[in-house]
Design an enzyme around this catalytic site. Structure first.
Site, PDB file in Angstrom:
ATOM      1  N   ASP A  14      14.816  51.382  83.605  1.00  0.00           N
ATOM      2  CA  ASP A  14      15.463  52.255  82.619  1.00  0.00           C
ATOM      3  C   ASP A  14      14.802  53.630  82.635  1.00  0.00           C
ATOM      4  O   ASP A  14      13.575  53.744  82.455  1.00  0.00           O
ATOM      5  CB  ASP A  14      15.357  51.638  81.213  1.00  0.00           C
ATOM      6  CG  ASP A  14      16.278  50.434  81.036  1.00  0.00           C
ATOM      7  OD1 ASP A  14      17.116  50.176  81.936  1.00  0.00           O
ATOM      8  OD2 ASP A  14      16.164  49.752  80.000  1.00  0.00           O
ATOM      9  N   LYS A  41      20.174  44.065  81.514  1.00  0.00           N
ATOM     10  CA  LYS A  41      20.527  43.062  80.504  1.00  0.00           C
ATOM     11  C   LYS A  41      19.968  41.682  80.842  1.00  0.00           C
ATOM     12  O   LYS A  41      19.465  40.966  79.970  1.00  0.00           O
ATOM     13  CB  LYS A  41      22.042  42.996  80.336  1.00  0.00           C
ATOM     14  CG  LYS A  41      22.612  44.294  79.780  1.00  0.00           C
ATOM     15  CD  LYS A  41      24.066  44.188  79.443  1.00  0.00           C
ATOM     16  CE  LYS A  41      24.662  45.557  79.177  1.00  0.00           C
ATOM     17  NZ  LYS A  41      23.972  46.325  78.143  1.00  0.00           N
ATOM     18  N   ALA A  43      17.336  40.780  82.848  1.00  0.00           N
ATOM     19  CA  ALA A  43      15.872  40.708  82.756  1.00  0.00           C
ATOM     20  C   ALA A  43      15.425  40.819  81.299  1.00  0.00           C
ATOM     21  O   ALA A  43      14.489  40.123  80.865  1.00  0.00           O
ATOM     22  CB  ALA A  43      15.243  41.805  83.613  1.00  0.00           C
ATOM     23  N   THR A 237      28.070  40.057  67.295  1.00  0.00           N
ATOM     24  CA  THR A 237      26.952  40.787  66.697  1.00  0.00           C
ATOM     25  C   THR A 237      27.500  42.061  66.048  1.00  0.00           C
ATOM     26  O   THR A 237      28.396  42.716  66.595  1.00  0.00           O
ATOM     27  CB  THR A 237      25.878  41.122  67.753  1.00  0.00           C
ATOM     28  OG1 THR A 237      26.470  41.889  68.810  1.00  0.00           O
ATOM     29  CG2 THR A 237      25.264  39.861  68.333  1.00  0.00           C
ATOM     30  N   GLY A 239      25.475  44.709  64.615  1.00  0.00           N
ATOM     31  CA  GLY A 239      24.422  45.702  64.385  1.00  0.00           C
ATOM     32  C   GLY A 239      23.676  45.408  63.091  1.00  0.00           C
ATOM     33  O   GLY A 239      23.300  44.269  62.830  1.00  0.00           O
ATOM     34  N   ARG A 241      24.696  44.964  60.290  1.00  0.00           N
ATOM     35  CA  ARG A 241      25.390  44.036  59.377  1.00  0.00           C
ATOM     36  C   ARG A 241      25.179  42.581  59.780  1.00  0.00           C
ATOM     37  O   ARG A 241      25.776  41.684  59.206  1.00  0.00           O
ATOM     38  CB  ARG A 241      26.883  44.379  59.329  1.00  0.00           C
ATOM     39  CG  ARG A 241      27.158  45.699  58.589  1.00  0.00           C
ATOM     40  CD  ARG A 241      28.623  46.025  58.592  1.00  0.00           C
ATOM     41  NE  ARG A 241      29.092  46.364  59.912  1.00  0.00           N
ATOM     42  CZ  ARG A 241      30.184  45.869  60.499  1.00  0.00           C
ATOM     43  NH1 ARG A 241      30.941  44.997  59.861  1.00  0.00           N
ATOM     44  NH2 ARG A 241      30.523  46.242  61.706  1.00  0.00           N
ATOM     45  N   ASP A 270      20.246  42.272  73.826  1.00  0.00           N
ATOM     46  CA  ASP A 270      19.683  41.370  74.844  1.00  0.00           C
ATOM     47  C   ASP A 270      18.607  40.476  74.226  1.00  0.00           C
ATOM     48  O   ASP A 270      18.522  39.284  74.545  1.00  0.00           O
ATOM     49  CB  ASP A 270      19.082  42.183  75.996  1.00  0.00           C
ATOM     50  CG  ASP A 270      20.126  43.038  76.681  1.00  0.00           C
ATOM     51  OD1 ASP A 270      21.300  42.622  76.703  1.00  0.00           O
ATOM     52  OD2 ASP A 270      19.773  44.121  77.170  1.00  0.00           O
ATOM     53  N   ALA A 300      13.364  44.245  67.383  1.00  0.00           N
ATOM     54  CA  ALA A 300      13.472  45.015  68.635  1.00  0.00           C
ATOM     55  C   ALA A 300      13.946  46.449  68.381  1.00  0.00           C
ATOM     56  O   ALA A 300      13.509  47.366  69.083  1.00  0.00           O
ATOM     57  CB  ALA A 300      14.414  44.310  69.610  1.00  0.00           C
ATOM     58  N   ARG A 303      11.351  49.378  67.690  1.00  0.00           N
ATOM     59  CA  ARG A 303      10.403  49.793  68.734  1.00  0.00           C
ATOM     60  C   ARG A 303      11.160  50.421  69.900  1.00  0.00           C
ATOM     61  O   ARG A 303      12.273  49.996  70.199  1.00  0.00           O
ATOM     62  CB  ARG A 303       9.659  48.565  69.277  1.00  0.00           C
ATOM     63  CG  ARG A 303       8.913  47.842  68.201  1.00  0.00           C
ATOM     64  CD  ARG A 303       8.596  46.432  68.607  1.00  0.00           C
ATOM     65  NE  ARG A 303       7.993  45.760  67.473  1.00  0.00           N
ATOM     66  CZ  ARG A 303       7.636  44.502  67.444  1.00  0.00           C
ATOM     67  NH1 ARG A 303       7.790  43.739  68.507  1.00  0.00           N
ATOM     68  NH2 ARG A 303       7.100  43.980  66.368  1.00  0.00           N
TER      69      ARG A 303
END
Ligand code: RIB
Length: 330
Positions: A14, A41, A43, A237, A239, A241, A270, A300, A303
């Site tokens: 990335d 995604k 890994a 998912t 977010g 919510r 992920d 997650a 960070r």
């Protein structure tokens, strides 16, 4: 560790820049310092599954023979992911160009490189046949995703994170046990055309009718009901919510997300998928697995980075206990 997970998917280096806002078409803007971090995604999900501490985790992917490959192998191996089935090729390791805005939202472009070369060979098929959960996404060839699903043993679950979303053939829908999608992906997939005679291609979900071809964009329950015609279980998912867990024959369960201040949402989905797969492999019911996954995903986003942001099992369990009445811990 009682469960076994095989994650089949992409690995990318990335290349991340913080930006005040995402640029528009034709626009140049100045950002912060360039960061080069382990991602992809597949890994990311493997790292999250291993860090959940509940499942022996294998990553089945492909890397180049460049520096980026070393960065990714080190990140996977640091958390105990098995990398013996990672193929190496002369293609460049996959790369993702990522901008992260001040509200933590990202925009991502992936150059797949070696990810196009992920295949299920004999050794991979043997490992897949031992797994309790096979987890895949859509940054690798669809034939490989299907081969991985078919290599699982009877009773093992195939979890598909349909990201990035793309049209799926009937064979893929038939293979899926649990579909995990965000709202955008759910909308894309829910707009699938009806079968020629107007009948849904699979058994209708409770509450779904043959006339609800137009699914309201803003109603996760309606999206889930539509997707349950195709697959037995869906997790959407949402977010901040939380997520919606829907299984055929049961009432949908809304799982709230712990409240956090987002710093970088890259890879949070992920983390969610990896932890969900590990908890399922360890025998947790889907809704409990989703609670743990939501806690991990929430941590997650606080960070920076993808794999670097994945929380430990202890951190996840602590936040899940604070947030939910039942969390499916062993
Ligand atoms: O889901 C986040 C990931 O998407 C990033 O790590 C990037 O590599 C892309 O695969």
């Amino acid at each position: 560790m009682s469960g076994r997970v095989v994650v089949v998917g992409s690995a990318n280096v990335d290349l991340v820049v913080d930006v005040p806002r995402h640029p528009g078409p034709g626009e140049t803007i100045l950002g912060g310092e360039l960061r080069r971090t382990p991602g992809g995604k597949g890994a990311n999900q493997a790292v999250a599954a291993a860090r959940a501490g509940r499942a022996d985790t294998t990553f089945l992917g492909a890397l180049g023979r460049d520096d980026a490959a070393g960065l990714l192998l080190a990140s996977l191996e640091r958390v105990g992911v098995r990398t013996d089935l990672v193929a190496r090729s002369d293609a460049a390791t996959g790369a993702a160009l990522i901008t992260v805005s001040t509200d933590g939202e990202n925009a991502i472009v992936v150059a797949p490189g070696a990810n196009e070369l992920v295949v299920v060979d004999g050794d991979a098929a043997a490992r897949l046949a031992e797994a309790d959960v096979v987890l895949a996404q859509l940054e690798i060839p669809l034939e490989t995703v299907l081969a991985a699903a078919h290599a699982r043993r009877r009773g093992a679950r195939f979890v598909l994170n349909a990201a990035p979303s793309r049209e799926l053939p009937e064979e893929a829908w038939d293979a899926v046990d649990v579909l995990v999608v965000n709202e955008h992906e759910a909308r894309d997939l829910a707009r699938l055309p009806e079968a020629a005679d107007g009948a849904p291609p699979h058994a209708a979900a409770p509450g779904a009718t043959a006339s609800d071809g137009e699914v309201p964009d803003d109603d996760p329950a309606a999206l889930a009901a539509r997707l349950l015609r195709q697959v037995p279980a869906v997790v959407i998912t949402l977010g901040g919510r939380g997520c919606l867990v829907a299984e055929r024959g049961a009432d949908p369960v809304a799982v709230a997300a712990p409240r956090v201040t987002p710093v970088d949402t890259t890879g949070a989905g992920d983390t969610f998928c990896g932890v969900l797969a590990a908890a399922l492999a360890d025998g947790a019911p889907l809704a409990d697995a989703a609670r743990l996954a939501s806690a991990a995903g929430a941590l997650a986003v606080t960070r920076p980075g993808a794999q670097d942001a994945v929380p430990t099992a202890e951190e996840t369990a602590a936040l899940a206990r604070e947030t939910y009445e039942t969390v499916g811990e062993r």
